[in-house]
Design an enzyme around this catalytic site. Structure first.
Site, mmCIF file in Angstrom:
data_model
loop_
_atom_site.group_PDB
_atom_site.id
_atom_site.type_symbol
_atom_site.label_atom_id
_atom_site.label_comp_id
_atom_site.label_asym_id
_atom_site.label_seq_id
_atom_site.Cartn_x
_atom_site.Cartn_y
_atom_site.Cartn_z
ATOM 1 N N HIS A 109 2.220 20.958 -7.326
ATOM 2 C CA HIS A 109 1.356 21.870 -6.586
ATOM 3 C C HIS A 109 1.907 23.271 -6.846
ATOM 4 C CE1 HIS A 109 1.266 18.204 -4.036
ATOM 5 N NE2 HIS A 109 0.037 18.558 -3.711
ATOM 6 N N ASP A 137 4.869 24.048 -4.750
ATOM 7 C CA ASP A 137 6.121 23.307 -5.012
ATOM 8 C C ASP A 137 7.006 24.097 -5.953
ATOM 9 O OD1 ASP A 137 4.753 21.152 -3.861
ATOM 10 O OD2 ASP A 137 4.214 20.316 -5.813
ATOM 11 N N GLU A 142 -8.899 13.272 -5.997
ATOM 12 C CA GLU A 142 -8.025 12.185 -5.544
ATOM 13 C C GLU A 142 -8.510 11.723 -4.180
ATOM 14 O OE1 GLU A 142 -3.783 12.967 -5.920
ATOM 15 O OE2 GLU A 142 -3.425 11.774 -4.127
ATOM 16 N N GLU A 191 -4.891 6.745 -5.973
ATOM 17 C CA GLU A 191 -3.543 6.535 -5.408
ATOM 18 C C GLU A 191 -3.504 5.237 -4.613
ATOM 19 O OE1 GLU A 191 -1.402 9.875 -3.954
ATOM 20 O OE2 GLU A 191 -0.466 8.741 -2.339
ATOM 21 N N HIS A 229 -3.509 5.445 -0.777
ATOM 22 C CA HIS A 229 -4.792 5.952 -0.272
ATOM 23 C C HIS A 229 -5.828 4.832 -0.267
ATOM 24 C CE1 HIS A 229 -3.740 10.364 -1.586
ATOM 25 N NE2 HIS A 229 -2.840 9.826 -0.792
ATOM 26 N N ASP A 289 -1.903 7.872 -9.087
ATOM 27 C CA ASP A 289 -0.716 8.196 -8.301
ATOM 28 C C ASP A 289 -0.126 6.861 -7.868
ATOM 29 O OD1 ASP A 289 -0.930 10.883 -8.642
ATOM 30 O OD2 ASP A 289 -1.120 11.387 -6.523
ATOM 31 N N ASP A 302 3.916 6.541 1.209
ATOM 32 C CA ASP A 302 4.295 7.040 -0.130
ATOM 33 C C ASP A 302 5.607 6.436 -0.622
ATOM 34 O OD1 ASP A 302 2.133 8.701 -0.716
ATOM 35 O OD2 ASP A 302 3.034 10.443 0.265
ATOM 36 N N ASP A 353 3.752 9.417 -7.075
ATOM 37 C CA ASP A 353 3.559 10.216 -5.856
ATOM 38 C C ASP A 353 4.261 9.456 -4.731
ATOM 39 O OD1 ASP A 353 2.814 11.918 -3.921
ATOM 40 O OD2 ASP A 353 0.660 11.786 -4.243
HETATM 41 C C1 XUL Z 1 -1.328 13.376 -0.405
HETATM 42 C C2 XUL Z 1 -1.295 13.302 -1.890
HETATM 43 C C3 XUL Z 1 -1.121 14.588 -2.584
HETATM 44 C C4 XUL Z 1 -1.906 14.694 -3.846
HETATM 45 C C5 XUL Z 1 -1.862 16.057 -4.485
HETATM 46 O O1 XUL Z 1 -1.457 12.170 0.221
HETATM 47 O O2 XUL Z 1 -1.356 12.247 -2.450
HETATM 48 O O3 XUL Z 1 0.231 14.756 -2.824
HETATM 49 O O4 XUL Z 1 -1.459 13.782 -4.784
HETATM 50 O O5 XUL Z 1 -2.180 17.061 -3.613
HETATM 51 CO CO CO Z 2 -1.296 11.724 -4.454
#
Ligand code: XUL
Ligand code: CO
Length: 438
Positions: free
Chosen positions: A100, A103, A231, A267, A270, A295, A308, A338
Site C-alpha cells: 500500500h 506502507d 479484492e 483472498e 475473505h 492473497d 490473516d 497477505d
Molecule cells: C484486508 C486486505 C488488504 C488488501 C489490500 O483484509 O486483505 O490488505 O489485500 O488492501
Molecule cells: Co488482501
C-alpha cells in the site's frame, strides 16, 4: 550494509527429510513443474504491510513485535523497511512484493508532503530492484486507515473525501508504475455501509464505479497494460462491504462496464468470511473469466473475523492450486502472502518460519493438484457424471436450439425419470485423501 536479520542465512531447499529448522522441505524454486520453474509458477509475494509493519497489536493490547529496525524516525524507518523487505526476499527466494502507498512511506500533513515521501522512498526501492532483480506484483492505495475515510473513499457522502481519494489513487498509480507493478489492487475496506438509514446505496456505487473508470483511464494514459483487480471482502472493517464476494463484484463490474478492465484478487480468509470456501471463490472467478491474483492466507473457522494467518492447510492449498492450474496459471498475478504472524510469534525469526510454512504448503498444494489430474479418478468421475449430456439432445439444448414445448413432449413420453446415479462424495473425498497423503 549490515544485515537486519543476521541470524538467518539464505533458506535452502533440503527435501522432506531435512531436520533443519530453517529449510524448505517442499518448495524447490528451481524445480521445473508444469513447464516452468516452481518460483515462476507460484510467483510468491511478500505483503509489505503485515511483514514490515504489523506489530501484533490488537484491540486489547499494544504490539509485541519490534519492527523498528533500530530507528523510530519516520523516513529512516521507511528506508530500513525497504532494506528489510529486500533482505527477506533474497533470503526466502521470493521474487515479488505487494504494497500500500502508506506502507512504504509515511503519510505527511498534506497530500503533497505524502507524495514527496513516496517519491523519495520509491527512488530507493527502484535502486534496490535494479540491484536484486526483485519485482513488484501489485500496488494499492490505502484509502481506509486515515480518519478522513471514516465514511468511505469512493463511496463517501462528502465530495471532498472522494476528490482526496482520487488524488491519492492517482499518485499510487504513478508509484506502482514506477516500480513496474503488473497489478493495481482496489480493496474497499470502508466502501460499504454501517446502516442503510443514512446511506444512498445506488449513489455510492455509481460514484465508486466512476472512480474506478477514472483510475483505468489514467493508468492507460500512462501506457499501463497490466491488470486491475478488485479484492472482494464481505465485511470488516465495514459492517457490509459492497465488494462482498466474487459473484457480487462481477455483477458490479458488468453493470458499470468495468468487466473488460478488471479481474479479481481472491483472498482465502475473505472467502470464508463470506460463507464460501476459498475454492468456491476461485471457481467463481475462473468460470466467469475473472481469475487474476491471490492473497494466500487462512482464517480460523472458529472465529468470525479476518485472522490473516499464514496458510498451512494442505487441502485448501491443493484445491486452490487446482483452480490456478485449471485457470491456466498466473499471468500478471501471483500468490501474495497477505498474512501475519500471531501476536505471540513476536520474534523476527517467526517471520521466516511463517513464510517457509506458507511456501512449503503451497508447493505441496501444487504437487497435489497436479496429482489429482494425473490420478484421473476424480476428473473421470465428474466427466461420467455429466455424460448424459453428450448425445444429440444434450448438444442441441446447450446450443440453444431446443424449445420448452419440444422438451415437454419428450418428458411426457418419458413418464418419469427412471435412473439417477450417486454423487459419491465420500468415495471422492477418500480419493483426495489418498492423493494428498500417500
Ligand atoms: C484486508 C486486505 C488488504 C488488501 C489490500 O483484509 O486483505 O490488505 O489485500 O488492501
Ligand atoms: Co488482501
Amino acid at each position: 550494509m549490515s544485515e537486519l536479520f543476521p541470524n538467518i542465512k539464505k533458506i535452502k531447499y533440503e527435501g522432506p527429510k531435512s531436520k533443519s529448522k530453517m529449510a524448505f522441505r517442499y518448495y524447490n524454486p528451481d524445480e521445473v513443474v508444469l513447464g516452468k520453474k516452481m518460483s515462476e509458477y507460484m510467483k510468491f509475494a511478500i505483503s509489505y504491510w503485515h511483514t514490515l509493519s504489523a506489530s501484533g497489536a490488537d484491540m486489547f493490547g499494544v504490539g509485541t513485535a519490534d519492527k523498528t529496525f533500530g530507528t523510530t524516525e519516520d523516513m529512516q524507518l521507511a528506508y530500513k523497511k525497504v532494506d528489510a523487505c529486500f533482505e527477506m526476499m533474497d533470503k526466502l527466494s521470493i521474487d515479488y512484493f505487494c504494497f500500500h502507498d502508506r506502507d512504504i512511506a509515511p503519510e505527511g500533513d498534506t497530500l503533497e508532503e505524502s507524495n514527496k515521501n513516496l517519491d523519495e522512498i520509491s527512488d530507493y526501492i527502484v535502486k534496490k530492484q535494479k540491484e536484486s532483480g526483485k519485482k513488484c506484483l501489485w500496488g494499492t492505495a490505502n484509502c481506509f486507515s486515515n480518519p478522513r475515510y471514516m465514511h468511505g473513499a469512493g463511496t463517501a457522502p462528502n465530495l471532498d473525501v472522494f476528490v482526496f481519494a482520487a488524488g491519492q489513487i492517482k499518485k499510487n498509480i504513478d508509484i506502482s508504475l514506477k516500480l513496474g507493478a503488473r497489478g493495481l489492487v482496489f480493496w474497499g475496506g470502508r466502501e460499504g455501509y454501517e446502516t442503510l438509514l443514512n446511506t444512498e446505496m445506488g449513489f455510492e456505487l455509481d460514484n465508486l464505479a466512476m472512480l474506478l473508470h477514472m483510475a483505468v483511464d489514467y493508468a492507460h494514459s500512462k501506457g499501463y497494460d497490466g491488470d486491475f483487480y478488485i479484492e472482494p471482502k464481505p465485511k470488516e472493517p465495514t459492517k457490509h462491504q459492497y465488494d462482498f464476494d466474487c459473484a457480487t463484484v462481477i455483477a458490479f463490474l458488468k453493470k458499470y462496464e468495468l468487466d473488460k478492465d478488471f479481474k479479481l484478487n481472491v483472498e482465502a480468509n475473505h472467502a470464508t468470511l463470506a460463507g464460501h470456501t476459498f475454492q468456491h471463490e476461485l471457481r467463481v472467478a475462473r468460470e466467469n473469466g475473472f481469475f487474476g491474483s491471490i492473497d494466500a492466507n487462512q482464517g480460523d473457522m472458529l472465529l468470525g473475523w479476518d485472522t490473516d494467518q499464514f496458510p498451512t492447510n494442505l487441502y485448501d492449498a491443493a484445491l486452490c492450486m487446482y483452480e490456478v492450474i485449471k485457470a491456466g496459471g498466473f499471468v500478471n498475478g501471483g500468490l501474495n502472502f497477505d498474512a501475519k504472524t500471531r501476536r505471540s510469534s513476536f520474534e523476527l525469526d517467526d517471520l521466516f518460519y511463517a513464510y517457509i510454512a506458507g511456501m512449503d504448503a503451497f508447493a505441496q498444494g501444487l504437487k497435489a493438484a497436479i496429482a489429482i489430474t494425473d490420478d484421473g479418478r476424480i476428473e473421470d468421475f465428474v466427466a461420467e457424471r455429466y455424460s448424459s449430456w453428450n448425445g444429440e439432445l444434450g448438444t442441441k439444448i446447450r446450443a440453444g436450439k431446443a424449445s420448452l414445448p419440444e422438451l415437454s413432449a419428450l418428458a411426457l413420453a418419458m413418464g418419469d425419470v427412471e435412473t439417477n446415479i450417486s454423487g459419491r462424495q465420500e468415495y471422492l473425498e477418500n480419493i483426495l485423501n489418498q492423493i494428498l497423503f500417500s
